[in-house]
Write an enzyme that holds these catalytic residues in place. Sequence first.
Site, PDB file in Angstrom:
ATOM      1  N   PHE A 168       0.868  -1.179   0.000  1.00 56.35           N
ATOM      2  CA  PHE A 168       0.000   0.000   0.000  1.00 56.35           C
ATOM      3  C   PHE A 168       0.902   1.225   0.000  1.00 56.35           C
ATOM      4  O   PHE A 168       1.564   1.512   1.003  1.00 56.35           O
ATOM      5  CB  PHE A 168      -0.883  -0.041   1.249  1.00 56.35           C
ATOM      6  CG  PHE A 168      -1.901   1.070   1.367  1.00 56.35           C
ATOM      7  CD1 PHE A 168      -3.144   0.953   0.780  1.00 56.35           C
ATOM      8  CD2 PHE A 168      -1.611   2.210   2.103  1.00 56.35           C
ATOM      9  CE1 PHE A 168      -4.091   1.951   0.922  1.00 56.35           C
ATOM     10  CE2 PHE A 168      -2.549   3.213   2.252  1.00 56.35           C
ATOM     11  CZ  PHE A 168      -3.788   3.091   1.650  1.00 56.35           C
TER      12      PHE A 168
ATOM     13  N   LEU B 195       1.260   4.971  -0.098  1.00 54.10           N
ATOM     14  CA  LEU B 195       0.708   6.318   0.075  1.00 54.10           C
ATOM     15  C   LEU B 195       1.803   7.303   0.468  1.00 54.10           C
ATOM     16  O   LEU B 195       2.022   8.314  -0.199  1.00 54.10           O
ATOM     17  CB  LEU B 195      -0.393   6.299   1.134  1.00 54.10           C
ATOM     18  CG  LEU B 195      -0.986   7.649   1.545  1.00 54.10           C
ATOM     19  CD1 LEU B 195      -1.697   8.311   0.370  1.00 54.10           C
ATOM     20  CD2 LEU B 195      -1.947   7.484   2.716  1.00 54.10           C
TER      21      LEU B 195
ATOM     22  N   ARG C 174       9.447 -14.047  41.815  1.00 55.25           N
ATOM     23  CA  ARG C 174      10.677 -13.412  42.311  1.00 55.25           C
ATOM     24  C   ARG C 174      10.478 -13.003  43.769  1.00 55.25           C
ATOM     25  O   ARG C 174       9.577 -12.233  44.097  1.00 55.25           O
ATOM     26  CB  ARG C 174      10.989 -12.179  41.466  1.00 55.25           C
ATOM     27  CG  ARG C 174      12.169 -11.353  41.944  1.00 55.25           C
ATOM     28  CD  ARG C 174      13.483 -12.073  41.727  1.00 55.25           C
ATOM     29  NE  ARG C 174      14.611 -11.160  41.856  1.00 55.25           N
ATOM     30  CZ  ARG C 174      15.870 -11.539  41.802  1.00 55.25           C
ATOM     31  NH1 ARG C 174      16.170 -12.820  41.623  1.00 55.25           N
ATOM     32  NH2 ARG C 174      16.852 -10.657  41.915  1.00 55.25           N
TER      33      ARG C 174
ATOM     34  N   GLN D  35       2.505  -3.545  42.791  1.00 52.99           N
ATOM     35  CA  GLN D  35       1.117  -3.570  42.325  1.00 52.99           C
ATOM     36  C   GLN D  35       0.734  -2.229  41.706  1.00 52.99           C
ATOM     37  O   GLN D  35       0.069  -2.177  40.667  1.00 52.99           O
ATOM     38  CB  GLN D  35       0.184  -3.903  43.495  1.00 52.99           C
ATOM     39  CG  GLN D  35       0.393  -5.281  44.083  1.00 52.99           C
ATOM     40  CD  GLN D  35      -0.431  -5.507  45.344  1.00 52.99           C
ATOM     41  OE1 GLN D  35      -1.311  -4.706  45.675  1.00 52.99           O
ATOM     42  NE2 GLN D  35      -0.139  -6.579  46.066  1.00 52.99           N
TER      43      GLN D  35
ATOM     44  N   ARG E  58       2.639  -0.204  40.228  1.00 51.03           N
ATOM     45  CA  ARG E  58       3.315  -0.041  38.941  1.00 51.03           C
ATOM     46  C   ARG E  58       2.681  -0.885  37.840  1.00 51.03           C
ATOM     47  O   ARG E  58       2.627  -0.456  36.688  1.00 51.03           O
ATOM     48  CB  ARG E  58       4.796  -0.438  39.085  1.00 51.03           C
ATOM     49  CG  ARG E  58       5.577   0.430  40.023  1.00 51.03           C
ATOM     50  CD  ARG E  58       6.969  -0.125  40.268  1.00 51.03           C
ATOM     51  NE  ARG E  58       7.843   0.019  39.106  1.00 51.03           N
ATOM     52  CZ  ARG E  58       9.094  -0.426  39.062  1.00 51.03           C
ATOM     53  NH1 ARG E  58       9.610  -1.070  40.118  1.00 51.03           N
ATOM     54  NH2 ARG E  58       9.828  -0.255  37.980  1.00 51.03           N
TER      55      ARG E  58
ATOM     56  N   GLY F 236      17.008  -6.332  36.993  1.00 44.13           N
ATOM     57  CA  GLY F 236      18.080  -6.666  36.057  1.00 44.13           C
ATOM     58  C   GLY F 236      17.690  -7.743  35.077  1.00 44.13           C
ATOM     59  O   GLY F 236      18.081  -7.722  33.901  1.00 44.13           O
TER      60      GLY F 236
ATOM     61  N   GLU G 152       0.988   5.219   9.904  1.00 42.83           N
ATOM     62  CA  GLU G 152      -0.435   5.524   9.714  1.00 42.83           C
ATOM     63  C   GLU G 152      -0.822   6.825  10.413  1.00 42.83           C
ATOM     64  O   GLU G 152      -1.981   7.044  10.757  1.00 42.83           O
ATOM     65  CB  GLU G 152      -1.331   4.373  10.204  1.00 42.83           C
ATOM     66  CG  GLU G 152      -1.111   3.062   9.479  1.00 42.83           C
ATOM     67  CD  GLU G 152      -1.573   3.095   8.033  1.00 42.83           C
ATOM     68  OE1 GLU G 152      -2.291   4.037   7.645  1.00 42.83           O
ATOM     69  OE2 GLU G 152      -1.209   2.183   7.280  1.00 42.83           O
TER      70      GLU G 152
END
Length: 624
Positions: A156, A158, A333, A353, A355, A428, A451
Amino acid sequence: MVPTLEGSSDALFPDFPKGPLHAYRARASFSWKELSLFLEGEDMLRFKKTVFSALESDPLFARSHGAHLSLEKYRKLNFLRCRRIFEYDFLSVEDVFRSPLKVLAFLHCLGMYDWSLAAKYFLHTMVFGSAIYNSGSERHFEYIQKAFNMEIFGCFALTEVSHGSNTKAIRTTAHYDPATEEFIIHSPDFEAAKFWVGNMGKTATHAVVFAQLYVPGGQCHGLHPFLVQIRDPKTLLPMPGVMVGDMGKKLGQNGLDNGFAVFHQVCVPRQNLLNRTGDVTPDGTYISPFKDVRQRFGASLGSLSMGRVSITGMSVVNLQLAVSIALRFSATRRQFGPTQEEEIPVLEYQLQQWRLLPYLAAAYALHHFVKSLFLDLAELQRGLLGGDRSARQAELGHEIHALASAGKPLASWTAQQGIQECREACGGHGYLAMNRLGVLRDDNDPNCTYEGDNNVLLQQTSNYLLGLLARRDQGGARLQSPLKTVDFLEAYPDILGQRFTGSSFADCLDSAVPVAAYKWLVCYLLRESYQKLNQEKRSGSNDFEARNNCQVYYCRSLALAFMELTVVQRFHEYTHQPGVPPSLRAVLGRLSALYALWSLSRHTAVLYQAEGRCSCPGRRDRPS
């Protein structure tokens, strides 16, 4: 053809083997199997399972993490994989145009494996193929079947070197010659070269090329799409007059061959004009079913909305993958604890939580929005193909354009920020290449640009909203739209007089509360933007200067807040519908509230600023 997955739900939902995540899964307040069935439906889940099972068992799709492929080898392998996808026949031609959600699900399945593969397949079928289907007529449909048979390979074209977002300024020309009944496709200079075109670098044999259409006498009828052969399908050598090449290594998605093309007096038959919005008779007379030039231009670029909605979905998939990786890692972890002998998973920490969980909620809310908007877009395309020229159809096109133009920025930026947060939340270990977070980050990055640059696209949405308010003030037109996303604005003076309804923390856990606050916010930003725009015009600025001076205050924020409200409201309605199983209502309600409140919290400064200007929701009875 790959066999479909049949049988009991055990085949569809095998139990996870016991492992480090088992303790968390056992504590769940809901059934993940029931949630999957509600969100996707059994047929769609079986389809996805069929795709994944086929790829897992095919040696061509096996890969060794950490193995480095040269650019040439990666692109060759990606093309072979794309061809194998067609051999499996997961999607028929009929599916592509009649089962929009199946198409979306298939794109997401391929993207979860490799976005270079998904992009290559999607550009060939859904962008090149859909451009022919939506912009052409029956005389062009043979090319769609050839595309699915891999007799030809499409792209396409464009964007040009000097113009991307400003599509009206595209400089490639198509002059019609009645003596030969051909269009002459020409690039006046290198700045008019088609650029960044996916599949064009190495493999495309045909392109839908957008060019300015000129008829005898020199009159230009604007941008139109043409079907142009750029390579010999057998040798892949360029056709006469076509200079085509590869753009080289990118930051990501290097299995996709982005390329450029320069056309020097390339002749194509008159019939190669994709003529749904406009045609030229053998003697050179231009004809069109659209009397309004703006309406015709919008219809000719309708495929861009398809691309933007699809990119929105691609961004959501990247976010889903990143959040899944980070949450599973966080659940296993262990660091620190109440005693030296006991360490707890980092997911137990409130900070972790804070984050990650908002991005989990965003993934669910945005995923539902993408599916609903894809269905809206399918409705629009059915109308276009059915020859619907009604006012509602035109308004639907404007509304979807506005939603797609803001949906892509919201989703791609949310994914961009979310992937980075997930990378950092994994410490890390998040920096290891094998965990895929780096690849997701690089592969998602172009979603913010192609786009349409995100910041430029947001202006399309704010212009749409400002235009609605201007029409109301000038002629008394009602503020309403086919999808009802703007209907609340009809009462915007009353909304601005309302106050925040939540008086406790529990009240805010109902996402209807932030929905109401969002409506107030959008009304406020719309009023401020409209007043600022008119002030600029009264001070002597022309329309271009006035709009340019309003983008930061507040048009950009207006477009994003309107988009966030749309996502929040659709997800709220979806999660609170009567059909939600009782066992899922609590968890879906919390997801809805979390996304709404988290998104709204990023507008806190504006909400406080507005307190001194009008009755703000929060001025009284604000929860502490």
